[in-house]
Design an enzyme around this catalytic site. Structure first.
Site, mmCIF file in Angstrom:
data_model
loop_
_atom_site.group_PDB
_atom_site.id
_atom_site.type_symbol
_atom_site.label_atom_id
_atom_site.label_comp_id
_atom_site.label_asym_id
_atom_site.label_seq_id
_atom_site.Cartn_x
_atom_site.Cartn_y
_atom_site.Cartn_z
ATOM 1 C CD GLU A 69 -2.548 1.729 0.328
ATOM 2 O OE1 GLU A 69 -3.312 0.961 -0.258
ATOM 3 O OE2 GLU A 69 -2.399 2.922 -0.004
ATOM 4 C CG ASN A 96 4.545 3.558 -6.383
ATOM 5 O OD1 ASN A 96 3.871 2.800 -7.082
ATOM 6 N ND2 ASN A 96 4.652 4.850 -6.629
ATOM 7 C CG ASP A 118 -6.893 4.513 -6.695
ATOM 8 O OD1 ASP A 118 -7.897 4.423 -5.968
ATOM 9 O OD2 ASP A 118 -5.742 4.678 -6.243
ATOM 10 C CE LYS A 122 -10.083 14.281 -15.803
ATOM 11 N NZ LYS A 122 -9.680 15.132 -14.706
ATOM 12 C CG ASP A 154 -16.958 -0.067 -7.818
ATOM 13 O OD1 ASP A 154 -15.718 -0.105 -7.690
ATOM 14 O OD2 ASP A 154 -17.589 0.997 -7.972
ATOM 15 C CD GLU A 192 -10.952 -2.516 4.577
ATOM 16 O OE1 GLU A 192 -10.511 -2.967 3.499
ATOM 17 O OE2 GLU A 192 -10.416 -2.752 5.684
ATOM 18 C CE1 TYR A 193 -11.533 2.408 -0.666
ATOM 19 C CE2 TYR A 193 -12.676 3.112 -2.652
ATOM 20 C CZ TYR A 193 -11.834 3.387 -1.599
ATOM 21 O OH TYR A 193 -11.291 4.639 -1.468
ATOM 22 C CD GLU A 194 -16.047 -7.802 -2.524
ATOM 23 O OE1 GLU A 194 -14.840 -7.873 -2.216
ATOM 24 O OE2 GLU A 194 -16.699 -8.772 -2.946
HETATM 25 N N1 SAM Z 1 -8.125 -2.696 -2.007
HETATM 26 C C1 SAM Z 1 -8.778 -1.829 -1.045
HETATM 27 C C2 SAM Z 1 -10.247 -2.108 -1.010
HETATM 28 O O1 SAM Z 1 -10.747 -2.756 -1.935
HETATM 29 O O2 SAM Z 1 -10.902 -1.696 -0.041
HETATM 30 C C3 SAM Z 1 -8.476 -0.341 -1.329
HETATM 31 C C4 SAM Z 1 -9.021 0.196 -2.612
HETATM 32 S S1 SAM Z 1 -8.550 1.918 -2.879
HETATM 33 C C5 SAM Z 1 -9.684 2.460 -4.092
HETATM 34 C C6 SAM Z 1 -7.046 1.759 -3.810
HETATM 35 C C7 SAM Z 1 -5.801 1.704 -2.950
HETATM 36 O O3 SAM Z 1 -4.679 1.438 -3.781
HETATM 37 C C8 SAM Z 1 -5.506 3.016 -2.219
HETATM 38 O O4 SAM Z 1 -5.335 2.752 -0.843
HETATM 39 C C9 SAM Z 1 -4.219 3.508 -2.868
HETATM 40 O O5 SAM Z 1 -3.391 4.225 -1.958
HETATM 41 C C10 SAM Z 1 -3.590 2.218 -3.323
HETATM 42 N N2 SAM Z 1 -2.667 2.383 -4.470
HETATM 43 C C11 SAM Z 1 -2.914 3.071 -5.603
HETATM 44 N N3 SAM Z 1 -1.851 3.027 -6.424
HETATM 45 C C12 SAM Z 1 -0.909 2.283 -5.786
HETATM 46 C C13 SAM Z 1 0.415 1.903 -6.107
HETATM 47 N N4 SAM Z 1 0.985 2.290 -7.271
HETATM 48 N N5 SAM Z 1 1.108 1.153 -5.235
HETATM 49 C C14 SAM Z 1 0.538 0.775 -4.050
HETATM 50 N N6 SAM Z 1 -0.712 1.116 -3.683
HETATM 51 C C15 SAM Z 1 -1.428 1.865 -4.543
#
Ligand code: SAM
Length: 213
Positions: A69, A96, A118, A122, A154, A192-194
């Site tokens: 994360e 990352n 995410d 765009k 989703d 959590e998002y699900e």
């Molecule tokens: N997987 C979780 C859930 O389903 O509840 C979180 C979904 S959230 C929309 C996306 C997560 O991916 C965020 O916490 C973001 O910080 C992380 N993220 C985005 N790009 C990333 C990257 N390049 N490397 C690591 N984490 C990343």
């Protein structure tokens, strides 16, 4: 994901370095040694607050899990869950996904989970999507032959884009559901998002793909 400043996060993470691994690039090629066994390693990229990876680690003690994360203020919530779970088969990395090949050696990982990544809708942000071809290459570089990617979202646009991206990369589609929660799929662990999106009545899409030999 909304990020709040959590001044205590640094100390909490430093105090639990047996789970939130510090300087993880030093463990490249040595993750099995750190887990203390040769069990398969499954990683979740973009772990968020950790409900999925913690649930999976509890349900599957013979698999080693690593949640990755980017955001420190988010991973600290995952760390709290991991600490409570007392699972010994779970590590968390505040890293990352762009650096995956610095974190894992070739063939070190058996499976990649992407959950509610995410969408970056765009076109100019396409390269940031975790299912863009450069990320697929990184997953391939660290995974075993025929390594798998399991993906839930989703977001219909991201799902369609990802299936196309998987196909163009030459990945083999082995499972697809256009409505996971109405399907016969067993053993789903919700993120959590699900939970948030399905409570709003949104459909959940899920696919499994694997790299060819
Ligand atoms: N997987 C979780 C859930 O389903 O509840 C979180 C979904 S959230 C929309 C996306 C997560 O991916 C965020 O916490 C973001 O910080 C992380 N993220 C985005 N790009 C990333 C990257 N390049 N490397 C690591 N984490 C990343």
């Amino acid at each position: 994901m909304r990020q709040r400043n959590k001044p205590w996060a640094n100390d909490y993470i430093a105090g639990h370095s047996h789970i939130a691994i510090q300087n993880p690039k030093e463990q490249r090629g040595k993750w099995s040694k750190l887990f203390g066994n040769e069990n398969p390693i499954h990683i979740e990229v973009g772990t968020g607050k950790g409900q999925f990876v913690t649930g999976m680690a509890k349900a599957n003690p013979d698999i080693n899990y690593i949640g990755i994360e980017l955001s420190q203020s988010v991973i600290v919530a995952a760390l709290q869950k991991a600490v409570e779970s007392e699972c010994e088969n779970l590590f968390l990395l505040n890293e990352n996904a762009e650096d995956l090949t610095d974190l894992f050696a070739e063939g070190e990982v058996d499976r990649v989970y992407l959950n509610f990544s995410d969408p970056w809708p765009k076109t100019r942000h396409e390269k940031r999507r975790l299912t863009y071809k450069t990320f697929l290459k990184r997953y391939q570089d660290i995974m075993v032959e025929e390594g798998e990617i399991h993906f839930k979202t989703d977001n219909q646009g991201l799902f369609e884009y990802s299936l196309k991206s998987f196909s163009e990369y030459g990945l083999l589609l082995t499972f697809v559901s256009l409505d996971l929660h109405s399907s016969e799929f067993e053993g789903n662990i919700m993120t959590e998002y699900e939970e948030k999106f399905s409570n709003k009545g949104q459909r959940i899409y899920r696919s499994e793909v694997k790299f060819r030999k």
